[in-house]
Design a protein around this motif. Structure first.
Motif, PDB file in Angstrom:
ATOM      1  N   PRO A 125       0.826  -1.218   0.000  1.00 20.60           N
ATOM      2  CA  PRO A 125       0.000   0.000   0.000  1.00 20.60           C
ATOM      3  C   PRO A 125       0.855   1.261   0.000  1.00 20.60           C
ATOM      4  O   PRO A 125       1.976   1.268   0.519  1.00 20.60           O
ATOM      5  CB  PRO A 125      -0.815  -0.134   1.287  1.00 20.60           C
ATOM      6  CG  PRO A 125      -0.878  -1.596   1.536  1.00 20.60           C
ATOM      7  CD  PRO A 125       0.428  -2.141   1.070  1.00 20.60           C
ATOM      8  N   ILE A 126       0.332   2.332  -0.591  1.00 23.74           N
ATOM      9  CA  ILE A 126       1.053   3.587  -0.721  1.00 23.74           C
ATOM     10  C   ILE A 126       1.602   4.034   0.641  1.00 23.74           C
ATOM     11  O   ILE A 126       0.907   4.044   1.650  1.00 23.74           O
ATOM     12  CB  ILE A 126       0.128   4.680  -1.305  1.00 23.74           C
ATOM     13  CG1 ILE A 126      -0.200   4.355  -2.771  1.00 23.74           C
ATOM     14  CG2 ILE A 126       0.773   6.059  -1.198  1.00 23.74           C
ATOM     15  CD1 ILE A 126       0.981   4.435  -3.698  1.00 23.74           C
ATOM     16  N   ASN A 159       4.277 -10.422  -3.370  1.00 22.42           N
ATOM     17  CA  ASN A 159       3.337  -9.604  -4.135  1.00 22.42           C
ATOM     18  C   ASN A 159       2.145  -9.309  -3.232  1.00 22.42           C
ATOM     19  O   ASN A 159       1.372 -10.208  -2.891  1.00 22.42           O
ATOM     20  CB  ASN A 159       2.886 -10.338  -5.400  1.00 22.42           C
ATOM     21  CG  ASN A 159       2.029  -9.464  -6.304  1.00 22.42           C
ATOM     22  OD1 ASN A 159       1.526  -8.414  -5.902  1.00 22.42           O
ATOM     23  ND2 ASN A 159       1.875  -9.893  -7.553  1.00 22.42           N
ATOM     24  N   TYR A 160       2.004  -8.035  -2.852  1.00 27.81           N
ATOM     25  CA  TYR A 160       0.929  -7.653  -1.936  1.00 27.81           C
ATOM     26  C   TYR A 160      -0.319  -7.171  -2.674  1.00 27.81           C
ATOM     27  O   TYR A 160      -1.301  -6.788  -2.050  1.00 27.81           O
ATOM     28  CB  TYR A 160       1.424  -6.573  -0.971  1.00 27.81           C
ATOM     29  CG  TYR A 160       2.473  -7.088  -0.012  1.00 27.81           C
ATOM     30  CD1 TYR A 160       2.118  -7.753   1.152  1.00 27.81           C
ATOM     31  CD2 TYR A 160       3.830  -6.923  -0.281  1.00 27.81           C
ATOM     32  CE1 TYR A 160       3.080  -8.238   2.026  1.00 27.81           C
ATOM     33  CE2 TYR A 160       4.804  -7.400   0.589  1.00 27.81           C
ATOM     34  CZ  TYR A 160       4.421  -8.053   1.748  1.00 27.81           C
ATOM     35  OH  TYR A 160       5.386  -8.541   2.606  1.00 27.81           O
ATOM     36  N   GLY A 161      -0.255  -7.136  -4.019  1.00 26.82           N
ATOM     37  CA  GLY A 161      -1.455  -6.955  -4.817  1.00 26.82           C
ATOM     38  C   GLY A 161      -1.988  -5.543  -4.940  1.00 26.82           C
ATOM     39  O   GLY A 161      -3.196  -5.365  -5.160  1.00 26.82           O
ATOM     40  N   ARG A 162      -1.143  -4.510  -4.848  1.00 24.42           N
ATOM     41  CA  ARG A 162      -1.666  -3.144  -5.003  1.00 24.42           C
ATOM     42  C   ARG A 162      -2.119  -2.910  -6.434  1.00 24.42           C
ATOM     43  O   ARG A 162      -1.386  -3.162  -7.392  1.00 24.42           O
ATOM     44  CB  ARG A 162      -0.603  -2.103  -4.624  1.00 24.42           C
ATOM     45  CG  ARG A 162      -1.103  -0.642  -4.765  1.00 24.42           C
ATOM     46  CD  ARG A 162      -0.144   0.349  -4.147  1.00 24.42           C
ATOM     47  NE  ARG A 162       1.092   0.498  -4.886  1.00 24.42           N
ATOM     48  CZ  ARG A 162       1.271   1.384  -5.884  1.00 24.42           C
ATOM     49  NH1 ARG A 162       0.274   2.157  -6.283  1.00 24.42           N
ATOM     50  NH2 ARG A 162       2.444   1.458  -6.487  1.00 24.42           N
ATOM     51  N   LEU A 163      -3.349  -2.402  -6.570  1.00 24.84           N
ATOM     52  CA  LEU A 163      -3.936  -2.111  -7.870  1.00 24.84           C
ATOM     53  C   LEU A 163      -3.601  -0.676  -8.258  1.00 24.84           C
ATOM     54  O   LEU A 163      -3.908   0.269  -7.535  1.00 24.84           O
ATOM     55  CB  LEU A 163      -5.449  -2.308  -7.828  1.00 24.84           C
ATOM     56  CG  LEU A 163      -6.191  -2.278  -9.169  1.00 24.84           C
ATOM     57  CD1 LEU A 163      -5.766  -3.464 -10.036  1.00 24.84           C
ATOM     58  CD2 LEU A 163      -7.698  -2.295  -8.923  1.00 24.84           C
ATOM     59  N   ALA A 214       0.765  -3.244  -9.443  1.00 27.39           N
ATOM     60  CA  ALA A 214       2.140  -2.807  -9.222  1.00 27.39           C
ATOM     61  C   ALA A 214       3.076  -4.009  -9.219  1.00 27.39           C
ATOM     62  O   ALA A 214       2.675  -5.135  -8.914  1.00 27.39           O
ATOM     63  CB  ALA A 214       2.244  -2.053  -7.899  1.00 27.39           C
ATOM     64  N   ALA A 215       4.331  -3.750  -9.553  1.00 28.83           N
ATOM     65  CA  ALA A 215       5.336  -4.809  -9.592  1.00 28.83           C
ATOM     66  C   ALA A 215       5.634  -5.315  -8.195  1.00 28.83           C
ATOM     67  O   ALA A 215       5.684  -4.550  -7.225  1.00 28.83           O
ATOM     68  CB  ALA A 215       6.614  -4.279 -10.242  1.00 28.83           C
ATOM     69  N   ALA A 216       5.853  -6.616  -8.077  1.00 30.91           N
ATOM     70  CA  ALA A 216       6.101  -7.245  -6.778  1.00 30.91           C
ATOM     71  C   ALA A 216       7.595  -7.297  -6.495  1.00 30.91           C
ATOM     72  O   ALA A 216       8.431  -7.288  -7.398  1.00 30.91           O
ATOM     73  CB  ALA A 216       5.518  -8.654  -6.773  1.00 30.91           C
ATOM     74  N   GLY A 217       7.934  -7.383  -5.216  1.00 32.79           N
ATOM     75  CA  GLY A 217       9.314  -7.564  -4.810  1.00 32.79           C
ATOM     76  C   GLY A 217      10.103  -6.279  -4.824  1.00 32.79           C
ATOM     77  O   GLY A 217       9.661  -5.243  -5.325  1.00 32.79           O
ATOM     78  N   ALA A 218      11.309  -6.345  -4.257  1.00 35.03           N
ATOM     79  CA  ALA A 218      12.185  -5.182  -4.208  1.00 35.03           C
ATOM     80  C   ALA A 218      12.580  -4.779  -5.618  1.00 35.03           C
ATOM     81  O   ALA A 218      13.076  -5.607  -6.391  1.00 35.03           O
ATOM     82  CB  ALA A 218      13.423  -5.486  -3.372  1.00 35.03           C
ATOM     83  N   GLN A 219      12.362  -3.512  -5.946  1.00 37.57           N
ATOM     84  CA  GLN A 219      12.752  -3.029  -7.256  1.00 37.57           C
ATOM     85  C   GLN A 219      14.258  -3.168  -7.440  1.00 37.57           C
ATOM     86  O   GLN A 219      15.038  -2.903  -6.542  1.00 37.57           O
ATOM     87  CB  GLN A 219      12.343  -1.565  -7.417  1.00 37.57           C
ATOM     88  CG  GLN A 219      10.867  -1.367  -7.668  1.00 37.57           C
ATOM     89  CD  GLN A 219      10.447  -1.936  -9.010  1.00 37.57           C
ATOM     90  OE1 GLN A 219      10.981  -1.575 -10.051  1.00 37.57           O
ATOM     91  NE2 GLN A 219       9.483  -2.841  -8.982  1.00 37.57           N
TER      92      GLN A 219
END
Length: 941
Positions: A456-457, A518-522, A529-534
């Motif tokens: 989440p943001i 992946n926490y599933g933010r839309l 949104a992309a999952a994991g550490a960028q």
């Protein structure tokens, strides 16, 4: 009173010893009569020593019956009995073996041969050559000294930024075997999975060995699997550690690039201690702090804050709409002070602490029984950048944390440890060597200045522990060697045989949950949104692995001077691996003296390389940006049903790709050469070779769900692309090595000259596919091994290298100059032609040849006192860079001749955007580097 009496007794006890000592003085000159500063003067069998000053003079206290040893690089060592004399002058002669050092690599004969008398070509790199210039790690030193060796630092390639891939004779990093003191060195835990030279391979991290500990490096340029086992397809690098007792030598080096970055602070030291004539103890240490360099270009993305992924949204479909949007974005860039030089492209930061011990002691001198231990430990931390995340890349950023986007960093901690222990002695006339070698390499990944965009943001951490990879190896050896004379009609026969048992272990440890989850933010309807550490999503629990294997081997090695002119060697080796089976290798080599100073030599052998545990069991799921779009890419190990002929892991009943189980690479090596001594001072060797390799292991390109066959194989797995290891290609490598040395007296000084060159060519002769892949008519075989992969094998590294070196020594001064020609390299894009036939789309790069370049190094040294020397100079003194990448189609030399406002396509050109300027694979792109080095030598008397 008692204390005074005790002191008197002690003094009286010492009087006889002191009475026997005398002061010996003298002067040491060279063959031309010039003073020789810095010559080591040592009482034989002790640590009592000194060195000559600027005019060659020395003074030493020794017993009247002592024997003095006088030694210097490039001169023949002399031993002189004192016999009560107080003045001894010495005239050193040039060492006849300095041009053709005695070597031990490539032969198990009890007596070493010079490198022009061996059956296979061997380069010998001395400690003096290692310290002559400002390359400060082993991989770079070898790159500039040995033309057949190549290594260059990579950038924005994850772990490969911190472990330099290296090759010999144009082959892969894992096709050269590394030894330390003749014992197998463990490999790195890292498998190169990014788009670099050596992709899919596992090499040995040469930079874990401090320079100060090295006595010499021997590079055997010939197949030697029959002698040393797996990996020795291209040859062998044997690092011989110091085993002398000449006192303390310390060096401090400082320098930086012409651009003012890449600052280097390095200090190393070595101390050699004698053990009462029965052994030695050599201790070496090194500290190095290397700054990063940055040679990036300016980001050409039309949009930074608005639009998406640096490009234009679909609604901006007219020229005016695009220009209006561009104007708004430019205003935001100006207001926020955004810097378009937003990338860090160059060598990584690195800080290194390391030490080595080399010890030997004669337990029973009469029986020749000796114990030895070699141990080393290194800890290196590094920091390297990934690609910048723009504020308009909404699936990858959180504007509450990074309103202007962010540059993520991969931080590594590399811990390397090793220990060799053993006993040497004689049994029934045989020299017996029983040893055990343990090595461990572990790499920890920590990601900083990043986020997990799927949280989440405002809630994502900005640092993550992403996991560990580790490799351990334990090797036990028992070797027997004996030299026979007058055996039947043979003048000599050297017999060697032995056995080896090896245990390998590979581990992947998962990172913390937030690094991969992946926490599933839309982000928007249908977009997540992309999952994991960028930049580097952590290893997942499903990636974790702990796998081992064992290997048992036996060998026999025979070498004989059949006649005074003909030397022949024969070797055979049988191996059994617990995970894939058996292998047998053999080698026959010979040398024939056509004239007293001219000989021909040649060899034929078959060899192999076992698939590494890393290649067999590495697995990882990560978010990668392929042509600008985030993709969930699965790197799956070869045992997975997706890869093999079994049913898919999804349970859909669909077959996998039909790839067979990984097996050993097999090679056949041929070599033919000429050696000559010219006028007693010059040597020349020329050796041609051919290396055929079957079933080379490569990491495939990425198979995408855009293909129906791939979709059916992947089923419902939450990934969009997959790649894997396979024995996918057969190759042939041909080349020639030429080395010439000369040393002559010029005026009052001595001039040494070296010309060395390597020319090689590798071609892919066959692609080994599968029935499933071949049955697909949409180009899956091209995906298994695409044109970019072929380019990395065939022409991404210099196919030629020429080294010209000259050194002149005069009294206390010396000058070293070297120029190296790095041959042309090529880059080929995986894509063919322009997209949709439109020549106006801008590619981030295109097919291109980068022309050959000469890189020149120069150093000047002065021996200020007998203990202090100073060297100053520059590497790449003319500040030469590789050719720049061209960025628009059809090999045009005009960059961005097409208006980017009208023709920019974010999907095709999101990754580079004009920021990558140079190809790193020739010689890097740091430019010129100047330095100063202080050398201190202290005798231990």
């Amino acid at each position: 009173m008692k204390k005074i009496l005790l002191l008197v007794v002690l003094l009286l006890a010492l009087v006889p010893a002191w009475a026997q000592n005398i002061a010996v003085t003298g002067r040491v000159t060279g063959g031309n009569g010039a003073a020789q500063p810095g010559v080591t003067v040592l009482q034989r069998g002790t640590t009592n020593g000194t060195s000559t000053d600027n005019d060659g003079s020395y003074r030493i206290q020794v017993p009247a019956d002592a024997v003095l040893t006088f030694s210097a690089i490039g001169s023949a060592t002399q031993q002189i009995s004192v016999n009560g004399r107080t003045s001894i002058d010495v005239r050193l002669q040039d060492a006849t073996t300095d041009l053709n050092e005695v070597v031990v690599t490539g032969s198990r004969a009890t007596e070493g041969r010079s490198n022009i008398l061996t059956t296979s070509p061997v380069d010998v790199i001395s400690a003096r050559e290692i310290k002559a210039f400002a390359q400060v790690d082993v991989a770079q030193i070898l790159t500039y000294i040995a033309p057949s060796f190549q290594s260059s630092r990579q950038s924005i390639s994850d772990g490969t930024d911190h472990v330099d891939p290296a090759s010999l004779r144009g082959l892969g990093p894992d096709q050269v075997l590394v030894l330390v003191n003749g014992k197998r060195r463990h490999s790195s835990a890292l498998v190169n999975i990014n788009g670099t030279v050596g992709r899919g391979s596992v090499g040995t991290d040469l930079n874990t060995i401090p320079n100060a500990s090295i006595k010499r490096i021997e590079v055997l340029r010939d197949g030697a699997a029959a002698q040393y086992g797996s990996d020795a397809i291209a040859g062998v690098i044997n690092i011989q550690l110091k085993d002398d007792t000449t006192g303390l030598q310390a060096t401090s080096t400082v320098g930086e690039t012409y651009e003012g970055d890449g600052r280097l602070y390095q200090a190393d030291a070595n101390v050699g201690v004698g053990l009462n004539g029965r052994g030695y103890l050599d201790l070496s240490g090194q500290f190095s702090n290397r700054g990063y360099t940055n040679r990036t270009g300016t980001d050409t993305a039309p949009l930074i804050y608005l639009g998406a992924n640096g490009g234009y949204p679909g609604s901006a479909n007219t020229e005016q709409a695009r220009r209006d949007l561009k104007a708004q974005d430019d205003a935001l860039v100006a207001r926020n002070g955004y810097n378009r030089d937003n990338l860090r492209l160059g060598q990584s930061e690195a800080r290194n602490y390391g030490g080595f011990m080399n010890f030997g002691y004669k337990l029973v001198p009469a029986l020749g029984l000796e114990a030895y231990v070699t141990a080393g430990a290194t800890r290196r931390t590094g920091k390297a950048a990934g690609f910048y995340r723009l504020p308009n890349q909404v699936t990858q950023v959180d504007l509450t944390l990074y309103p202007n986007g962010f540059l993520p960093f991969i931080n590594t901690t590399i811990v390397d440890q090793s220990i060799i222990s053993g006993l040497r002695g004689q049994v029934l006339g045989f020299d017996v060597d029983l040893s055990n070698t343990f090595g461990r390499n572990e790499i920890r990944f920590d990601i900083s200045n990043t986020l997990n965009a799927s949280l989440p943001i405002g809630l994502s951490p900005t640092n993550f522990y992403a996991g560990d990879i580790a490799f351990r190896q334990n090797t036990s050896n028992l070797n027997f060697t004996r030299r026979f004379t007058n055996v039947a009609a043979l003048s000599t026969l050297n017999v060697a045989f032995g056995a080896e048992y090896r245990y390998d272990n590979y581990q992947i440890k998962a990172g913390e949950r937030g690094s991969y989850e992946n926490y599933g933010r839309l982000v928007s309807p249908g977009t997540f949104a992309a999952a994991g550490a960028q930049v580097f999503p952590g290893y997942q629990p499903s990636d974790a692995v702990d796998r081992s294997r064992t290997n048992t081997a036996g060998y026999i090695d025979l070498e004989s001077d059949l006649t005074d002119k003909l030397l022949v060697s024969v070797a055979g080796r049988a191996e059994r691996y617990s995970d894939f089976g058996n292998n047998v290798s053999g080698k026959v080599a010979a040398r024939y003296s056509v004239l007293p100073d001219v000989a021909v030599r040649g060899a034929i052998s078959n060899g192999f390389r076992a698939p590494s545990l890393q290649q067999r069991y590495f697995t990882n799921t990560s978010t990668q940006f392929v042509q600008g779009a985030p993709q969930q890419v699965l790197t799956v190990n070869n045992d997975n049903p997706i890869v093999r002929n079994g049913f898919s892991a999804t349970g859909t009943g669909q077959q996998g790709f039909g790839i067979p189980a990984l097996k050993q690479e097999k090679s056949v090596n041929y070599s033919l050469g000429l050696t000559a001594r010219i006028l007693k001072t010059a040597t020349l060797t020329a050796d041609a070779y051919q290396i055929d390799i079957r079933d080379r292991i490569v990491l495939s390109s990425q198979f995408s769900r855009a293909n129906a066959t791939v979709t059916s194989i992947l089923g419902t797995l939450p990934v969009s692309q997959v790649q894997f290891f396979a024995n996918a290609i057969n190759t042939r490598t041909r080349g020639i090595d030429i080395v010439a040395n000369e040393r002559v007296e010029v005026g009052p000084g001595r001039l040494s000259l070296t010309v060395a060159a390597n020319f090689n060519q590798t071609r892919v002769r066959k692609i080994n596919s599968s029935a499933t892949i071949d049955a697909d008519q949409t180009g899956l075989q091209n995906t298994l091994f695409d044109r970019q992969q072929r380019n990395r094998i065939e022409s991404a590294q210099p196919r030629s290298k020429i080294n010209l070196t000259a050194g002149y020594a005069l009294g206390m001064f010396s000058v070293e100059a070297r120029t190296v020609r790095f041959g042309a390299v090529e880059y080929k894009d995986a894509r063919l032609g322009s997209p949709a036939g439109n020549p106006n789309f801008l590619y981030s790069s295109i097919d291109q040849t980068f022309s050959a370049k000469w890189i020149t190094d120069l150093t000047v040294g002065a021996q200020l006192t007998k203990m202090i020397g100073l060297t100053v100079g520059a590497n790449n003194i003319f500040n030469v860079y590789p050719d720049q990448y061209k960025v628009n189609p059809r090999n045009s030399t005009t960059n961005f001749s097409v208006d980017p406002l009208l023709n920019y396509n974010s999907t095709l050109d999101n990754t580079n955007r004009g920021r990558t300027i140079y190809n790193p694979n020739q010689f890097g792109y740091n430019g010129g580097f100047y330095f100063a080095r202080l050398n201190v030598t202290l005798p231990t008397n």
